[in-house]
Design a protein around this motif. Structure first.
Motif, PDB file in Angstrom:
ATOM      1  N   PRO A 180     -51.659  13.157  -6.994  1.00 42.56           N
ATOM      2  CA  PRO A 180     -52.424  12.506  -5.925  1.00 42.56           C
ATOM      3  C   PRO A 180     -51.823  12.763  -4.548  1.00 42.56           C
ATOM      4  O   PRO A 180     -50.603  12.810  -4.380  1.00 42.56           O
ATOM      5  CB  PRO A 180     -52.338  11.024  -6.289  1.00 42.56           C
ATOM      6  CG  PRO A 180     -51.058  10.892  -7.048  1.00 42.56           C
ATOM      7  CD  PRO A 180     -50.893  12.190  -7.800  1.00 42.56           C
ATOM      8  N   VAL A 181     -52.687  12.947  -3.577  1.00 42.32           N
ATOM      9  CA  VAL A 181     -52.301  13.071  -2.174  1.00 42.32           C
ATOM     10  C   VAL A 181     -53.276  12.209  -1.373  1.00 42.32           C
ATOM     11  O   VAL A 181     -54.492  12.336  -1.524  1.00 42.32           O
ATOM     12  CB  VAL A 181     -52.359  14.531  -1.688  1.00 42.32           C
ATOM     13  CG1 VAL A 181     -52.079  14.607  -0.188  1.00 42.32           C
ATOM     14  CG2 VAL A 181     -51.375  15.397  -2.455  1.00 42.32           C
ATOM     15  N   ARG A 182     -52.731  11.354  -0.546  1.00 50.25           N
ATOM     16  CA  ARG A 182     -53.587  10.436   0.217  1.00 50.25           C
ATOM     17  C   ARG A 182     -54.022  11.071   1.538  1.00 50.25           C
ATOM     18  O   ARG A 182     -53.202  11.513   2.330  1.00 50.25           O
ATOM     19  CB  ARG A 182     -52.853   9.128   0.488  1.00 50.25           C
ATOM     20  CG  ARG A 182     -53.725   8.065   1.153  1.00 50.25           C
ATOM     21  CD  ARG A 182     -53.033   6.718   1.179  1.00 50.25           C
ATOM     22  NE  ARG A 182     -51.786   6.743   1.940  1.00 50.25           N
ATOM     23  CZ  ARG A 182     -50.874   5.786   1.908  1.00 50.25           C
ATOM     24  NH1 ARG A 182     -51.054   4.736   1.118  1.00 50.25           N
ATOM     25  NH2 ARG A 182     -49.780   5.875   2.637  1.00 50.25           N
ATOM     26  N   GLY A 183     -55.327  11.131   1.741  1.00 53.42           N
ATOM     27  CA  GLY A 183     -55.871  11.604   3.004  1.00 53.42           C
ATOM     28  C   GLY A 183     -56.308  10.431   3.853  1.00 53.42           C
ATOM     29  O   GLY A 183     -56.632   9.359   3.336  1.00 53.42           O
ATOM     30  N   GLN A 184     -56.301  10.623   5.168  1.00 55.40           N
ATOM     31  CA  GLN A 184     -56.677   9.533   6.073  1.00 55.40           C
ATOM     32  C   GLN A 184     -57.715  10.027   7.076  1.00 55.40           C
ATOM     33  O   GLN A 184     -57.627  11.135   7.606  1.00 55.40           O
ATOM     34  CB  GLN A 184     -55.447   9.005   6.816  1.00 55.40           C
ATOM     35  CG  GLN A 184     -55.714   7.742   7.626  1.00 55.40           C
ATOM     36  CD  GLN A 184     -54.442   6.968   7.930  1.00 55.40           C
ATOM     37  OE1 GLN A 184     -53.599   6.794   7.049  1.00 55.40           O
ATOM     38  NE2 GLN A 184     -54.296   6.504   9.157  1.00 55.40           N
ATOM     39  N   VAL A 185     -58.719   9.185   7.306  1.00 50.44           N
ATOM     40  CA  VAL A 185     -59.851   9.536   8.157  1.00 50.44           C
ATOM     41  C   VAL A 185     -60.191   8.337   9.038  1.00 50.44           C
ATOM     42  O   VAL A 185     -59.930   7.189   8.663  1.00 50.44           O
ATOM     43  CB  VAL A 185     -61.074   9.935   7.301  1.00 50.44           C
ATOM     44  CG1 VAL A 185     -62.191  10.521   8.162  1.00 50.44           C
ATOM     45  CG2 VAL A 185     -60.688  10.929   6.206  1.00 50.44           C
ATOM     46  N   MET A 186     -60.773   8.611  10.187  1.00 53.78           N
ATOM     47  CA  MET A 186     -61.235   7.522  11.059  1.00 53.78           C
ATOM     48  C   MET A 186     -62.633   7.835  11.579  1.00 53.78           C
ATOM     49  O   MET A 186     -63.061   8.985  11.624  1.00 53.78           O
ATOM     50  CB  MET A 186     -60.289   7.327  12.252  1.00 53.78           C
ATOM     51  CG  MET A 186     -60.267   8.495  13.220  1.00 53.78           C
ATOM     52  SD  MET A 186     -59.499   8.107  14.833  1.00 53.78           S
ATOM     53  CE  MET A 186     -57.949   7.389  14.347  1.00 53.78           C
ATOM     54  N   SER A 187     -63.345   6.794  11.958  1.00 57.35           N
ATOM     55  CA  SER A 187     -64.615   6.955  12.677  1.00 57.35           C
ATOM     56  C   SER A 187     -64.402   6.399  14.081  1.00 57.35           C
ATOM     57  O   SER A 187     -63.727   5.390  14.276  1.00 57.35           O
ATOM     58  CB  SER A 187     -65.757   6.218  11.971  1.00 57.35           C
ATOM     59  OG  SER A 187     -65.470   4.837  11.838  1.00 57.35           O
ATOM     60  N   ALA A 188     -64.951   7.111  15.065  1.00 59.55           N
ATOM     61  CA  ALA A 188     -64.724   6.726  16.462  1.00 59.55           C
ATOM     62  C   ALA A 188     -65.844   7.289  17.321  1.00 59.55           C
ATOM     63  O   ALA A 188     -66.681   8.068  16.866  1.00 59.55           O
ATOM     64  CB  ALA A 188     -63.369   7.246  16.938  1.00 59.55           C
ATOM     65  N   LYS A 189     -65.843   6.897  18.586  1.00 60.98           N
ATOM     66  CA  LYS A 189     -66.777   7.437  19.568  1.00 60.98           C
ATOM     67  C   LYS A 189     -66.006   7.773  20.836  1.00 60.98           C
ATOM     68  O   LYS A 189     -65.004   7.131  21.152  1.00 60.98           O
ATOM     69  CB  LYS A 189     -67.890   6.428  19.874  1.00 60.98           C
ATOM     70  CG  LYS A 189     -68.808   6.159  18.686  1.00 60.98           C
ATOM     71  CD  LYS A 189     -69.832   5.089  18.991  1.00 60.98           C
ATOM     72  CE  LYS A 189     -70.701   4.807  17.767  1.00 60.98           C
ATOM     73  NZ  LYS A 189     -71.655   3.699  17.997  1.00 60.98           N
ATOM     74  N   VAL A 190     -66.474   8.812  21.520  1.00 61.86           N
ATOM     75  CA  VAL A 190     -65.947   9.134  22.841  1.00 61.86           C
ATOM     76  C   VAL A 190     -66.981   8.637  23.846  1.00 61.86           C
ATOM     77  O   VAL A 190     -68.052   9.226  24.010  1.00 61.86           O
ATOM     78  CB  VAL A 190     -65.700  10.647  23.003  1.00 61.86           C
ATOM     79  CG1 VAL A 190     -65.211  10.954  24.408  1.00 61.86           C
ATOM     80  CG2 VAL A 190     -64.679  11.128  21.977  1.00 61.86           C
ATOM     81  N   ASN A 191     -66.675   7.515  24.493  1.00 63.10           N
ATOM     82  CA  ASN A 191     -67.634   6.842  25.359  1.00 63.10           C
ATOM     83  C   ASN A 191     -67.438   7.195  26.828  1.00 63.10           C
ATOM     84  O   ASN A 191     -66.298   7.355  27.294  1.00 63.10           O
ATOM     85  CB  ASN A 191     -67.512   5.325  25.209  1.00 63.10           C
ATOM     86  CG  ASN A 191     -67.922   4.838  23.836  1.00 63.10           C
ATOM     87  OD1 ASN A 191     -68.809   5.413  23.203  1.00 63.10           O
ATOM     88  ND2 ASN A 191     -67.276   3.787  23.358  1.00 63.10           N
ATOM     89  N   ASP A 192     -68.543   7.304  27.548  1.00 58.39           N
ATOM     90  CA  ASP A 192     -68.486   7.416  29.002  1.00 58.39           C
ATOM     91  C   ASP A 192     -67.969   6.088  29.545  1.00 58.39           C
ATOM     92  O   ASP A 192     -68.481   5.013  29.195  1.00 58.39           O
ATOM     93  CB  ASP A 192     -69.889   7.716  29.545  1.00 58.39           C
ATOM     94  CG  ASP A 192     -69.888   7.930  31.042  1.00 58.39           C
ATOM     95  OD1 ASP A 192     -69.718   6.939  31.776  1.00 58.39           O
ATOM     96  OD2 ASP A 192     -70.068   9.083  31.470  1.00 58.39           O
TER      97      ASP A 192
END
Length: 487
Positions: free
Chosen positions: A282-294
């Motif tokens: 097993p290898v743990r991956g990491q992800v995020m959700s985000a926005k680049v806002n004005d």
């Protein structure tokens, strides 16, 4: 029976893709766990769901159809499939010369054709079934971006070598050349909305989608057949040989007896298959959700409509037009001292990786007048293979099969691997012309590993063992190019 070492955590982090709209959350086809089944599939991610779909389709017209039972510790797509970056990007030119030097140009091209066919078949199925809008399939390509002129120049040489080899060995095959475009500095910086990169290569054959919804679609189609049974939230704790050439599957809800069992649990597979310990981990991956806002309007900026890999693939990113320009960004395992190897707890995130991903997003794509707003951060457990290739086929005693070990590259592999295993389970010839038995079949690889262990003295260095392993795989795969068409 193998006792649990790495098992799915009961309270994992919340993924952007698992948004609470799972039509099969807590789903059980029957109230009670069946005591018997012809075929038991362990895991209901992209591999398990694809396998159930392939088996159901292949046997729908048979006079005697096997009963198929799918078991998952969580809900469908609750593991790595529902926690990845949302890419469907098969390999093409990346490190072509190095791979070809190890395995031969023809073998490595065939390996890439396997991925290309997988991605193509999956896209065609999505369109044919009318799932495009639901799974949010976007076919705008995938870009590999480069930080230094040296790596960009090497990549361009790989593209040239790859195209020449393709024309030489597969002159009629266009699947691998679905529009490779070299973007020099000016175009790359304009298209990627960043001055960081010195160049890029676009592969028009890449795509992006909502991976969990793909699994839901495959599961829904499979459950139209009355001989398919899904039991979610059913943790499997052991698999052992039983009387009468059967298999006994132990779960926290009871025991199931079956004729054949297929392990589709990827990062957790070695817990139940001792032969794969230290071979798939097993290898743990990491992800995020985000926005680049004005910063003035607070409106999320639209940067690109294609997928992107950077830092030699160690970071991957996509922007979802369907979802208010949400960015899904993952990778940066390099910022963890352990590289998250042998980490199977996806109930936690790594702060160092979160900081790294946020910093990269801010410095690379958020210029003056914009800022990054992070929404969710989550983790998922991948299954890495010691030689980076998936294990596909029978393993151990008769009636046991595996499809796992994708090394973070499951989306363009799992659907095709499931198709191969489905034919093996049913005792039929493998029809995928690009399947490499000597590279992927467990029997071939375990025999070679046993031979290495018996012939290399313990005091010799691991460097020699690695060299001989590569040499052995090269021999097997070159020989496999001769016999694969007969497989």
């Amino acid at each position: 029976m193998a006792m649990a070492e790495h098992l799915p955590h009961p309270n994992p982090t919340q993924s952007y893709w698992l948004d609470g709209n799972d039509p099969f959350a807590g789903y059980r086809s029957t109230q009670d766990l069946p005591q018997y089944a012809d075929i038991v599939i362990l895991g209901c991610g992209i591999t398990g769901a694809s396998l159930a779909h392939a088996l159901a389709k292949a046997t729908e017209l048979d006079d005697t159809r096997p009963t198929i039972l799918i078991l998952d510790a969580r809900d469908p797509a609750g593991g790595a499939t529902g926690r990845n970056g949302g890419h469907l990007g098969p390999s093409t030119f990346q490190h072509f010369r190095a791979r070809a030097a190890q395995l031969s140009e023809q073998v490595w091209l065939r390996r890439m054709l396997f991925e290309q066919k997988c991605a193509k078949d999956l896209r065609e199925l999505i369109i044919a079934e009318g799932w495009t809008e639901y799974v949010q399939l976007v076919q705008k390509g995938t870009v590999q971006a480069f930080d230094t002129l040296e790596e960009f120049q090497e990549a361009k040489i790989d593209v040239k070598a790859y195209k020449e080899a393709l024309a030489r060995f597969f002159p009629g095959e266009k699947m691998l050349d679905e529009g490779l475009e070299v973007w020099e500095t000016e175009k790359a910086q304009k298209e990627l909305c960043s001055t960081r990169f010195v160049g890029a290569i676009m592969n028009r054959g890449g795509a992006q989608l909502w991976p969990a919804r793909l699994v839901y679609s495959l599961v829904g189609k499979s459950l139209e057949y009355p001989f398919v049974n899904l039991q979610t939230r059913t943790l499997v704790t052991g698999v052992e040989r039983s009387q009468g050439n059967c298999w006994s599957i132990s779960t926290h809800r009871g025991r199931v007896i079956c004729s054949k069992v297929v392990h589709c649990t990827n990062g957790y597979v070695a817990t139940l298959v001792p032969e794969l310990q230290k071979r798939i981990y097993p290898v743990r991956g990491q992800v995020m959700s985000a926005k680049v806002n004005d910063t003035e309007t607070h409106v999320p900026l639209r940067l690109w409509d294609f997928g992107m890999n950077m830092n030699e693939g160690h970071e991957y990113i996509v922007q979802r037009a369907y979802n208010a320009n949400t960015i899904v960004f993952g990778g940066s395992r390099w910022s963890s001292p352990s590289k998250e190897v042998n980490e199977s707890n996806d109930a936690r995130t790594n702060v160092a990786i979160t900081d790294s991903l946020t910093a990269i997003l801010s410095t690379t794509f958020a210029g003056p007048g914009s800022r990054v707003a992070v929404d969710k951060v989550w983790t998922g457990i991948m299954g890495f293979s010691e030689d980076e290739q998936p294990w596909v086929g029978p393993i151990g005693q008769e009636g046991q099969f595996v499809a796992a070990g994708y090394t973070g590259h499951g989306m363009p592999n799992a659907f095709a691997c499931a198709g191969v295993v489905a034919e093996q389970v049913l005792g039929r010839p493998v029809t995928n012309p690009y399947f490499l038995p000597d590279m992927m079949l467990p029997s071939s690889r375990l025999k070679w590993a046993a031979r290495l262990s018996s012939t290399i003295p313990a005091h010799q260095s691991t460097r020699w063992k690695s060299f001989l392993k590569i040499a052995g795989v090269t021999f097997l795969c070159v020989f496999g190019t001769y016999c694969v068409s007969k497989w």
